[in-house]
Design a protein around this motif. Sequence first.
Motif, PDB file in Angstrom:
ATOM      1  N   VAL A 228       5.677  14.611  -4.097  1.00 43.80           N
ATOM      2  CA  VAL A 228       6.895  15.379  -4.359  1.00 43.80           C
ATOM      3  C   VAL A 228       6.540  16.851  -4.349  1.00 43.80           C
ATOM      4  CG1 VAL A 228       8.575  15.990  -6.156  1.00 43.80           C
ATOM      5  CG2 VAL A 228       8.143  13.586  -5.612  1.00 43.80           C
ATOM      6  N   VAL A 229       7.303  17.636  -3.606  1.00 40.66           N
ATOM      7  CA  VAL A 229       7.100  19.091  -3.591  1.00 40.66           C
ATOM      8  C   VAL A 229       8.122  19.718  -4.536  1.00 40.66           C
ATOM      9  CG1 VAL A 229       5.997  19.350  -1.350  1.00 40.66           C
ATOM     10  CG2 VAL A 229       8.477  19.140  -1.450  1.00 40.66           C
ATOM     11  N   ASP A 230       7.681  20.721  -5.294  1.00 44.87           N
ATOM     12  CA  ASP A 230       8.518  21.273  -6.359  1.00 44.87           C
ATOM     13  C   ASP A 230       8.501  22.803  -6.291  1.00 44.87           C
ATOM     14  OD1 ASP A 230      10.209  20.611  -8.508  1.00 44.87           O
ATOM     15  OD2 ASP A 230       8.677  21.132  -9.960  1.00 44.87           O
ATOM     16  N   PRO A 231       9.673  23.443  -6.213  1.00 50.52           N
ATOM     17  CA  PRO A 231       9.719  24.903  -6.093  1.00 50.52           C
ATOM     18  C   PRO A 231       9.504  25.619  -7.419  1.00 50.52           C
ATOM     19  CG  PRO A 231      11.943  24.016  -6.103  1.00 50.52           C
ATOM     20  CD  PRO A 231      11.006  22.828  -6.135  1.00 50.52           C
ATOM     21  N   ASP A 232       9.351  26.925  -7.326  1.00 54.55           N
ATOM     22  CA  ASP A 232       9.214  27.754  -8.527  1.00 54.55           C
ATOM     23  C   ASP A 232      10.398  27.531  -9.470  1.00 54.55           C
ATOM     24  OD1 ASP A 232       6.895  28.944  -7.589  1.00 54.55           O
ATOM     25  OD2 ASP A 232       7.915  30.694  -6.760  1.00 54.55           O
ATOM     26  N   GLY A 233      10.104  27.513 -10.766  1.00 58.49           N
ATOM     27  CA  GLY A 233      11.158  27.415 -11.767  1.00 58.49           C
ATOM     28  C   GLY A 233      11.596  26.011 -12.092  1.00 58.49           C
ATOM     29  N   SER A 234      11.061  25.021 -11.391  1.00 60.93           N
ATOM     30  CA  SER A 234      11.485  23.636 -11.595  1.00 60.93           C
ATOM     31  C   SER A 234      10.563  22.924 -12.576  1.00 60.93           C
ATOM     32  CB  SER A 234      11.498  22.896 -10.262  1.00 60.93           C
ATOM     33  OG  SER A 234      11.822  21.531 -10.437  1.00 60.93           O
ATOM     34  N   ALA A 235      11.109  21.878 -13.203  1.00 60.13           N
ATOM     35  CA  ALA A 235      10.377  21.173 -14.269  1.00 60.13           C
ATOM     36  C   ALA A 235       9.557  19.984 -13.782  1.00 60.13           C
ATOM     37  CB  ALA A 235      11.374  20.684 -15.325  1.00 60.13           C
ATOM     38  N   PHE A 236       9.783  19.522 -12.559  1.00 55.52           N
ATOM     39  CA  PHE A 236       9.156  18.262 -12.152  1.00 55.52           C
ATOM     40  C   PHE A 236       7.626  18.339 -12.134  1.00 55.52           C
ATOM     41  CE2 PHE A 236      13.397  17.744 -10.137  1.00 55.52           C
ATOM     42  CZ  PHE A 236      13.773  16.557 -10.751  1.00 55.52           C
ATOM     43  N   PRO A 265      16.520  11.816 -15.008  1.00 55.07           N
ATOM     44  CA  PRO A 265      16.229  10.394 -15.248  1.00 55.07           C
ATOM     45  C   PRO A 265      15.882   9.607 -13.988  1.00 55.07           C
ATOM     46  CG  PRO A 265      18.204  11.064 -16.439  1.00 55.07           C
ATOM     47  CD  PRO A 265      17.833  12.212 -15.557  1.00 55.07           C
ATOM     48  N   SER A 266      16.356  10.040 -12.822  1.00 54.32           N
ATOM     49  CA  SER A 266      16.070   9.298 -11.587  1.00 54.32           C
ATOM     50  C   SER A 266      14.671   9.567 -11.038  1.00 54.32           C
ATOM     51  CB  SER A 266      17.113   9.620 -10.522  1.00 54.32           C
ATOM     52  OG  SER A 266      18.352   9.032 -10.848  1.00 54.32           O
ATOM     53  N   PHE A 267      13.965  10.526 -11.613  1.00 50.00           N
ATOM     54  CA  PHE A 267      12.577  10.796 -11.222  1.00 50.00           C
ATOM     55  C   PHE A 267      11.675   9.869 -12.036  1.00 50.00           C
ATOM     56  CE2 PHE A 267       8.583  13.172 -11.965  1.00 50.00           C
ATOM     57  CZ  PHE A 267       8.179  13.355 -10.654  1.00 50.00           C
ATOM     58  N   VAL A 268      10.943   8.991 -11.335  1.00 50.74           N
ATOM     59  CA  VAL A 268      10.079   8.013 -12.003  1.00 50.74           C
ATOM     60  C   VAL A 268       8.629   8.437 -11.760  1.00 50.74           C
ATOM     61  CG1 VAL A 268       9.448   5.586 -12.225  1.00 50.74           C
ATOM     62  CG2 VAL A 268      11.802   6.219 -11.637  1.00 50.74           C
ATOM     63  N   PRO A 269       7.979   9.057 -12.719  1.00 48.71           N
ATOM     64  CA  PRO A 269       6.661   9.668 -12.478  1.00 48.71           C
ATOM     65  C   PRO A 269       5.590   8.664 -12.085  1.00 48.71           C
ATOM     66  CG  PRO A 269       7.192   9.673 -14.827  1.00 48.71           C
ATOM     67  CD  PRO A 269       8.439   9.278 -14.107  1.00 48.71           C
ATOM     68  N   ASN A 270       5.680   7.434 -12.580  1.00 50.77           N
ATOM     69  CA  ASN A 270       4.647   6.429 -12.260  1.00 50.77           C
ATOM     70  C   ASN A 270       4.621   6.071 -10.781  1.00 50.77           C
ATOM     71  OD1 ASN A 270       4.065   6.341 -14.969  1.00 50.77           O
ATOM     72  ND2 ASN A 270       5.209   4.464 -15.354  1.00 50.77           N
ATOM     73  N   LEU A 271       5.707   6.382 -10.059  1.00 50.14           N
ATOM     74  CA  LEU A 271       5.777   6.043  -8.642  1.00 50.14           C
ATOM     75  C   LEU A 271       5.269   7.165  -7.743  1.00 50.14           C
ATOM     76  CD1 LEU A 271       9.317   4.363  -8.543  1.00 50.14           C
ATOM     77  CD2 LEU A 271       7.078   3.245  -8.700  1.00 50.14           C
ATOM     78  N   VAL A 272       4.973   8.319  -8.329  1.00 50.39           N
ATOM     79  CA  VAL A 272       4.596   9.502  -7.552  1.00 50.39           C
ATOM     80  C   VAL A 272       3.095   9.706  -7.641  1.00 50.39           C
ATOM     81  CG1 VAL A 272       4.877  12.003  -7.365  1.00 50.39           C
ATOM     82  CG2 VAL A 272       6.854  10.560  -7.923  1.00 50.39           C
ATOM     83  N   ASP A 273       2.452   9.843  -6.472  1.00 55.01           N
ATOM     84  CA  ASP A 273       0.993  10.010  -6.431  1.00 55.01           C
ATOM     85  C   ASP A 273       0.558  11.450  -6.625  1.00 55.01           C
ATOM     86  OD1 ASP A 273      -0.028   7.206  -5.529  1.00 55.01           O
ATOM     87  OD2 ASP A 273       1.668   7.634  -4.216  1.00 55.01           O
ATOM     88  N   GLU A 274       1.419  12.398  -6.280  1.00 57.99           N
ATOM     89  CA  GLU A 274       1.076  13.809  -6.433  1.00 57.99           C
ATOM     90  C   GLU A 274       2.355  14.628  -6.454  1.00 57.99           C
ATOM     91  OE1 GLU A 274      -1.695  17.296  -4.317  1.00 57.99           O
ATOM     92  OE2 GLU A 274      -1.671  15.251  -3.494  1.00 57.99           O
ATOM     93  N   VAL A 275       2.368  15.685  -7.258  1.00 58.67           N
ATOM     94  CA  VAL A 275       3.440  16.676  -7.217  1.00 58.67           C
ATOM     95  C   VAL A 275       2.811  18.009  -6.835  1.00 58.67           C
ATOM     96  CG1 VAL A 275       5.302  17.831  -8.455  1.00 58.67           C
ATOM     97  CG2 VAL A 275       4.788  15.433  -8.948  1.00 58.67           C
ATOM     98  N   ILE A 276       3.352  18.635  -5.805  1.00 60.24           N
ATOM     99  CA  ILE A 276       2.769  19.858  -5.251  1.00 60.24           C
ATOM    100  C   ILE A 276       3.698  21.029  -5.550  1.00 60.24           C
ATOM    101  CG2 ILE A 276       2.006  21.017  -3.139  1.00 60.24           C
ATOM    102  CD1 ILE A 276       1.643  18.196  -1.905  1.00 60.24           C
TER     103      ILE A 276
END
Length: 372
Positions: A228-236, A265-276
Amino acid sequence: MSQQLRTRPPEAAPCATRADRNWVRHALRLLDAEAGRSGWTPLLPFRVRGLEGVDLYLKDESLHPTGSLKHRLARSLFVQALCNGDIGPRTTIIEASSGSTAVSEAYFAQILGLPFVAVLPRATSYEKIALIERHGGRVEMVDDPTHVVRTAERLAEGSEGFFMDQFTFASQATNWRDDNIASEMFSQMSREPHPVPEWVVVGAGTGGTSTCIARYARHKGIGSRVAVVDPDGSAFYEGWRRKDMTFTTSTPSRIEGIGRTRVEPSFVPNLVDEVIPVPDGASIATMRWASDLLGRRVGPSTGTNIWGALRIAQRMRASRREGSVATVICDSGERYASTYYDDAWVAARGIDPTPWNDLLSQYQSTGLPRAD
């Protein structure tokens, strides 16, 4: 919003009339027919000379009838609401959005003959607002982007309206087992030189797309990893890094369509291998660079996706690993002609894409930029 706020108490709920049930069956047939007309979106090879041995692919969701990845989500949300008994022939549909989901929901509401109200941040591009209104929707603007959900809840409570609440229900409404973006993508990839992508890279607005792709891959025994790619200011990113799904930020994302001040709530962290994490300047520079290579404009969240895919592809090349990486064209850049493609608009928001241009040139020539 809680489920209790969104529906009447069971003892107060009137029995559905036969006419209403007939209308629901008719509405579901209309949505099924629309799905049949829409068809699959293309999977495009994206050739970057400096990254030989790693094949990049773009799933082009901008070619849906409403022009974005959110077309699939909007249809799924309507189907779920109809089957739950939340929508009837006189229901006003209300949604909180940064624009693209609202465009798609306005389209489906128009097909069903229902009024639609979109609650949008005031910074939303006027091109998106025009599309919502073209599909018969009404727009309510909110100065503080963190208040869009609260405002949509209030509108629904004070009317005969139903708040779709994409941020809560995206992963529930989406059919992740069959007939989704993942099933299409992996089927299309099956004919390519590296048929199982090493990575699939997507952004997160609700988190529903990453959840759908990861669940489908696990269900079918596909070994692709999800970033998952995450922009500035985001919480993910910070929420995932800290393993804290209550993490929040105070500054909203400046990249329309992705990034949230809370972990949804729809973001399930256990399913994500990396957040960039992706700097906003990199998102906009990559959006413009990719548009030049493709010969047509893509939106800023697509720039974020492609930047993340490039970083992963460069890591693979540095470790002499061949394979493929897939990501998504979220929507057309024509929706952002007055914003992200306007240098003055970008500069006024304190974003400078120029430091990233040399790095992108190096990807195209030698693939040398160091992957963090």
